[in-house]
Scaffold this motif. Structure first.
Motif, PDB file in Angstrom:
ATOM      1  N   MET A 107       0.848  -1.181   0.000  1.00  0.00           N
ATOM      2  CA  MET A 107       0.000   0.000   0.000  1.00  0.00           C
ATOM      3  C   MET A 107       0.886   1.233   0.000  1.00  0.00           C
ATOM      4  N   THR A 108       0.409   2.308  -0.575  1.00  0.00           N
ATOM      5  CA  THR A 108       1.189   3.535  -0.636  1.00  0.00           C
ATOM      6  C   THR A 108       1.260   4.188   0.733  1.00  0.00           C
ATOM      7  N   THR A 109       2.104   5.191   0.862  1.00  0.00           N
ATOM      8  CA  THR A 109       2.303   5.844   2.149  1.00  0.00           C
ATOM      9  C   THR A 109       1.510   7.136   2.263  1.00  0.00           C
ATOM     10  N   ARG A 110       0.403   7.231   1.577  1.00  0.00           N
ATOM     11  CA  ARG A 110      -0.436   8.417   1.668  1.00  0.00           C
ATOM     12  C   ARG A 110      -0.969   8.571   3.082  1.00  0.00           C
ATOM     13  N   ASP A 111      -1.253   9.799   3.442  1.00  0.00           N
ATOM     14  CA  ASP A 111      -1.804  10.107   4.753  1.00  0.00           C
ATOM     15  C   ASP A 111      -3.214   9.542   4.882  1.00  0.00           C
ATOM     16  N   ASP A 112      -3.527   8.931   6.037  1.00  0.00           N
ATOM     17  CA  ASP A 112      -4.848   8.347   6.255  1.00  0.00           C
ATOM     18  C   ASP A 112      -5.956   9.374   6.092  1.00  0.00           C
ATOM     19  N   THR A 113      -5.725  10.596   6.574  1.00  0.00           N
ATOM     20  CA  THR A 113      -6.737  11.647   6.448  1.00  0.00           C
ATOM     21  C   THR A 113      -7.017  11.933   4.983  1.00  0.00           C
ATOM     22  N   SER A 114      -5.977  11.966   4.180  1.00  0.00           N
ATOM     23  CA  SER A 114      -6.143  12.187   2.757  1.00  0.00           C
ATOM     24  C   SER A 114      -6.932  11.048   2.122  1.00  0.00           C
ATOM     25  N   ASP A 115      -6.635   9.811   2.522  1.00  0.00           N
ATOM     26  CA  ASP A 115      -7.375   8.660   2.008  1.00  0.00           C
ATOM     27  C   ASP A 115      -8.855   8.770   2.361  1.00  0.00           C
ATOM     28  N   GLU A 116      -9.136   9.147   3.610  1.00  0.00           N
ATOM     29  CA  GLU A 116     -10.525   9.291   4.042  1.00  0.00           C
ATOM     30  C   GLU A 116     -11.215  10.424   3.289  1.00  0.00           C
ATOM     31  N   ALA A 117     -10.522  11.538   3.127  1.00  0.00           N
ATOM     32  CA  ALA A 117     -11.103  12.676   2.406  1.00  0.00           C
ATOM     33  C   ALA A 117     -11.406  12.298   0.957  1.00  0.00           C
ATOM     34  N   GLN A 118     -10.503  11.549   0.335  1.00  0.00           N
ATOM     35  CA  GLN A 118     -10.731  11.109  -1.039  1.00  0.00           C
ATOM     36  C   GLN A 118     -11.918  10.153  -1.121  1.00  0.00           C
ATOM     37  N   ALA A 119     -12.050   9.272  -0.133  1.00  0.00           N
ATOM     38  CA  ALA A 119     -13.162   8.324  -0.117  1.00  0.00           C
ATOM     39  C   ALA A 119     -14.493   9.061   0.069  1.00  0.00           C
ATOM     40  N   ILE A 120     -14.514  10.048   0.943  1.00  0.00           N
ATOM     41  CA  ILE A 120     -15.739  10.824   1.166  1.00  0.00           C
ATOM     42  C   ILE A 120     -16.100  11.611  -0.089  1.00  0.00           C
ATOM     43  N   SER A 121     -15.103  12.194  -0.722  1.00  0.00           N
ATOM     44  CA  SER A 121     -15.344  12.931  -1.959  1.00  0.00           C
ATOM     45  C   SER A 121     -15.898  12.012  -3.050  1.00  0.00           C
ATOM     46  N   ALA A 122     -15.309  10.831  -3.174  1.00  0.00           N
ATOM     47  CA  ALA A 122     -15.798   9.857  -4.166  1.00  0.00           C
ATOM     48  C   ALA A 122     -17.222   9.425  -3.839  1.00  0.00           C
ATOM     49  N   ALA A 123     -17.513   9.236  -2.554  1.00  0.00           N
ATOM     50  CA  ALA A 123     -18.865   8.850  -2.145  1.00  0.00           C
ATOM     51  C   ALA A 123     -19.876   9.934  -2.515  1.00  0.00           C
ATOM     52  N   ARG A 124     -19.523  11.171  -2.260  1.00  0.00           N
ATOM     53  CA  ARG A 124     -20.430  12.281  -2.605  1.00  0.00           C
ATOM     54  C   ARG A 124     -20.656  12.358  -4.112  1.00  0.00           C
ATOM     55  N   THR A 125     -19.600  12.112  -4.879  1.00  0.00           N
ATOM     56  CA  THR A 125     -19.728  12.117  -6.338  1.00  0.00           C
ATOM     57  C   THR A 125     -20.649  10.988  -6.799  1.00  0.00           C
ATOM     58  N   LEU A 126     -20.467   9.793  -6.234  1.00  0.00           N
ATOM     59  CA  LEU A 126     -21.336   8.665  -6.590  1.00  0.00           C
ATOM     60  C   LEU A 126     -22.792   8.963  -6.271  1.00  0.00           C
ATOM     61  N   ILE A 127     -23.025   9.540  -5.097  1.00  0.00           N
ATOM     62  CA  ILE A 127     -24.397   9.867  -4.691  1.00  0.00           C
ATOM     63  C   ILE A 127     -25.000  10.895  -5.631  1.00  0.00           C
ATOM     64  N   ALA A 128     -24.219  11.898  -5.998  1.00  0.00           N
ATOM     65  CA  ALA A 128     -24.709  12.928  -6.918  1.00  0.00           C
ATOM     66  C   ALA A 128     -25.026  12.333  -8.288  1.00  0.00           C
ATOM     67  N   GLN A 129     -24.197  11.400  -8.725  1.00  0.00           N
ATOM     68  CA  GLN A 129     -24.366  10.822 -10.053  1.00  0.00           C
ATOM     69  C   GLN A 129     -25.418   9.719 -10.102  1.00  0.00           C
ATOM     70  N   TYR A 130     -25.447   8.855  -9.080  1.00  0.00           N
ATOM     71  CA  TYR A 130     -26.294   7.668  -9.130  1.00  0.00           C
ATOM     72  C   TYR A 130     -27.444   7.657  -8.130  1.00  0.00           C
ATOM     73  N   GLY A 131     -27.496   8.643  -7.241  1.00  0.00           N
ATOM     74  CA  GLY A 131     -28.577   8.699  -6.263  1.00  0.00           C
ATOM     75  C   GLY A 131     -28.608   7.467  -5.388  1.00  0.00           C
ATOM     76  N   GLU A 132     -29.793   6.889  -5.245  1.00  0.00           N
ATOM     77  CA  GLU A 132     -29.930   5.733  -4.345  1.00  0.00           C
ATOM     78  C   GLU A 132     -29.225   4.483  -4.851  1.00  0.00           C
ATOM     79  N   ASP A 133     -28.753   4.475  -6.085  1.00  0.00           N
ATOM     80  CA  ASP A 133     -27.987   3.340  -6.615  1.00  0.00           C
ATOM     81  C   ASP A 133     -26.498   3.439  -6.296  1.00  0.00           C
ATOM     82  N   ALA A 134     -26.071   4.508  -5.640  1.00  0.00           N
ATOM     83  CA  ALA A 134     -24.643   4.712  -5.347  1.00  0.00           C
ATOM     84  C   ALA A 134     -24.059   3.570  -4.540  1.00  0.00           C
TER      85      ALA A 134
END
Length: 72
Positions: free
Chosen positions: A1-28
């Motif tokens: 696994m890469t040595t990225r900061d955990d906070t950055s990983d979490e922030a990226q995951a939350i951002s991706a989740a928000r994008t999925l929700i915006a794009q796919y709604g309840e199918d996210a």
């Protein structure tokens, strides 16, 4: 696994989740589950771990009751 900061990983995951929700709604959630499955099957454990975080964030952001601590 890469040595990225955990906070950055979490922030990226939350951002991706928000994008999925915006794009796919309840199918996210289903889309995120499919991605987790695809990456696990392919043996991409870094991608799998990231999408597990995305899936968890989608679940929290879309639950109908409870705190919305990721809504910042």
């Amino acid at each position: 696994m890469t040595t990225r900061d955990d906070t950055s990983d979490e922030a990226q995951a939350i951002s991706a989740a928000r994008t999925l929700i915006a794009q796919y709604g309840e199918d996210a959630q289903v889309i995120a589950m499919m991605r987790v499955s695809e990456l696990g099957f392919a043996g991409d454990m870094d991608g799998y771990a990231h999408w597990e975080m995305v899936l968890a964030a989608v679940e929290v952001l879309t639950e109908e009751s409870g705190p919305r601590f990721l809504d910042s």
